[in-house]
Motif scaffolding. Structure first.
Motif, PDB file in Angstrom:
ATOM      1  N   SER A   7       0.851  -1.187   0.000  1.00 32.97           N
ATOM      2  CA  SER A   7       0.000   0.000   0.000  1.00 32.97           C
ATOM      3  C   SER A   7       0.885   1.235   0.000  1.00 32.97           C
ATOM      4  N   CYS A   9       0.625   5.042   0.580  1.00 29.80           N
ATOM      5  CA  CYS A   9      -0.319   5.943   1.239  1.00 29.80           C
ATOM      6  C   CYS A   9       0.130   7.390   1.046  1.00 29.80           C
ATOM      7  N   TRP A  74      -2.026  10.752   9.025  1.00 30.47           N
ATOM      8  CA  TRP A  74      -1.141   9.705   8.527  1.00 30.47           C
ATOM      9  C   TRP A  74      -1.511   8.344   9.119  1.00 30.47           C
ATOM     10  N   ASN A  75      -1.775   8.321  10.430  1.00 33.47           N
ATOM     11  CA  ASN A  75      -2.123   7.050  11.077  1.00 33.47           C
ATOM     12  C   ASN A  75      -3.447   6.504  10.560  1.00 33.47           C
ATOM     13  N   VAL A  78      -2.890   4.859   7.092  1.00 37.92           N
ATOM     14  CA  VAL A  78      -2.227   3.553   7.131  1.00 37.92           C
ATOM     15  C   VAL A  78      -3.159   2.492   7.720  1.00 37.92           C
ATOM     16  N   GLU A  79      -3.960   2.860   8.702  1.00 41.35           N
ATOM     17  CA  GLU A  79      -4.901   1.907   9.300  1.00 41.35           C
ATOM     18  C   GLU A  79      -5.917   1.396   8.281  1.00 41.35           C
ATOM     19  N   ALA A  81      -5.275   0.955   5.092  1.00 44.72           N
ATOM     20  CA  ALA A  81      -4.593   0.229   4.018  1.00 44.72           C
ATOM     21  C   ALA A  81      -4.802  -1.268   4.189  1.00 44.72           C
ATOM     22  N   VAL A  86       3.912  -1.166   3.641  1.00 42.86           N
ATOM     23  CA  VAL A  86       3.405   0.196   3.480  1.00 42.86           C
ATOM     24  C   VAL A  86       4.531   1.155   3.158  1.00 42.86           C
ATOM     25  N   VAL A  88       4.686   5.431   2.841  1.00 37.77           N
ATOM     26  CA  VAL A  88       3.995   6.713   2.944  1.00 37.77           C
ATOM     27  C   VAL A  88       4.754   7.729   2.099  1.00 37.77           C
ATOM     28  N   ARG A 170       3.003  -3.270   7.867  1.00 37.23           N
ATOM     29  CA  ARG A 170       1.821  -2.648   8.463  1.00 37.23           C
ATOM     30  C   ARG A 170       1.523  -3.239   9.840  1.00 37.23           C
ATOM     31  N   GLY A 178       1.693   3.525  15.457  1.00 36.46           N
ATOM     32  CA  GLY A 178       1.952   4.499  14.403  1.00 36.46           C
ATOM     33  C   GLY A 178       2.791   5.693  14.811  1.00 36.46           C
TER      34      GLY A 178
END
Length: 292
Positions: A7, A9, A74-75, A78-79, A81, A86, A88, A170, A178
């Motif tokens: 992912s 992000c 940001w957190n 990612v959560e 995804a 991962v 970013v 992840r 995170g």
């Protein structure tokens, strides 16, 4: 052999100026098992228009209900995804077309890796090259987590690099809750160190990203408060017995932060001078040229 899902992000707030170039670099990835998530954090500029113009089955565009602080945005992204791995990418940075594949292949081949990073080019607001292939000093190759952390402290600042340079797992990100909002300036290096509790580090000595030294960057504001955050971060590492950092190493790390801050400030000064010299006009050499 089918590789792990990745992912990418992209958190964005008021990203109109550079978002199209960032998304072009993300969607140009040659890795086949990819999803791209963009979270628009209450932008009021042309961000929504740019995202609406992108037609790619790998892309999901998310929207926050309220304006979130940087770490929370940001957190949250990612959560949501679904990838095992991962990456970013901030909405003004760029990544090389093989960035995801090279890092994902390394992590798939070595389950003991918790974090992979690469060098990056530093570019000005208008996309001109300011410094080539920066980062990973003393960190190229594979290192046990503790060895990598001690090298981070010795170097000062963030030798591992910004989010666009890195890839992580992840599951381990979620285990560490995170990004920590209490440390805005060293928010990324703080997470990298915590991820290294879970495994080893690999530094790839290739420039696989470009970090934009723009006025809107988090790193652009080199305030005393943010510098103090870096020192708090160093002390936090030093107080963790798993890293085996005595008083001498901690003191050396604090001194290294002073030098890292001076290097960082110099890069932003050069970048600002470069942008003023061309009068704000876009560089005659496109951003992506620096990633070839």
């Amino acid at each position: 052999m089918r590789g792990p899902k990745v992912s990418v992000c992209v958190p964005v707030h008021q990203g109109e100026k550079h978002l199209a170039r960032t998304m072009a670099s993300v969607l140009a990835q040659d890795y086949p098992h990819l999803e791209v998530l963009v979270q628009d954090n209450q932008s009021t500029d042309g961000t929504a228009r740019i995202l609406a113009g992108l037609d790619d089955p790998r892309l999901r565009v998310l929207h926050t209900d309220t304006l979130l602080p940087i770490a929370a945005n940001w957190n949250s992204l990612v959560e949501q995804a679904s990838g095992d791995l991962v990456k970013v990418v901030c909405a003004d940075d760029l990544i090389h077309p093989r960035a995801v594949s090279l890092q994902a292949e390394a992590m798939a081949a070595d389950p003991g890796l918790a974090l992979v990073s690469a060098k990056r080019h530093m570019i000005s607001e208008d996309g001109a090259l300011v410094a080539a292939s920066r980062g990973l000093r003393g960190l190229s190759g594979r290192y046990a987590g503790g060895d990598a952390v001690r090298r981070v402290v010795r170097r000062g600042g963030n030798p591992i690099g910004e989010p666009a340079c890195t890839m992580f797992r992840r599951e381990q990100f979620l285990a560490e809750n995170g990004f920590d909002a209490s440390l805005l300036f060293p928010m990324d290096i703080d997470l990298w160190v915590r991820l290294l509790r879970h495994g080893s580090f690999l530094g790839i000595p290739l420039a696989l990203a470009a970090f934009r030294l723009g006025a809107s960057s988090i790193s652009a504001a080199l305030s005393a408060a943010q510098y103090a955050d870096q020192q708090v971060f160093t002390d936090r590492i030093g107080s963790d017995p798993r890293w085996q950092l005595g008083y001498g190493r901690r003191a050396a790390g604090r001194a290294a932060n002073v030098r890292a801050r001076a290097r960082h400030r110099a890069l932003f000064v050069v970048s600002a001078w470069r942008d003023r010299r061309v009068g704000g006009e876009p560089s005659s050499r496109p951003d992506l040229e620096w990633l070839r």
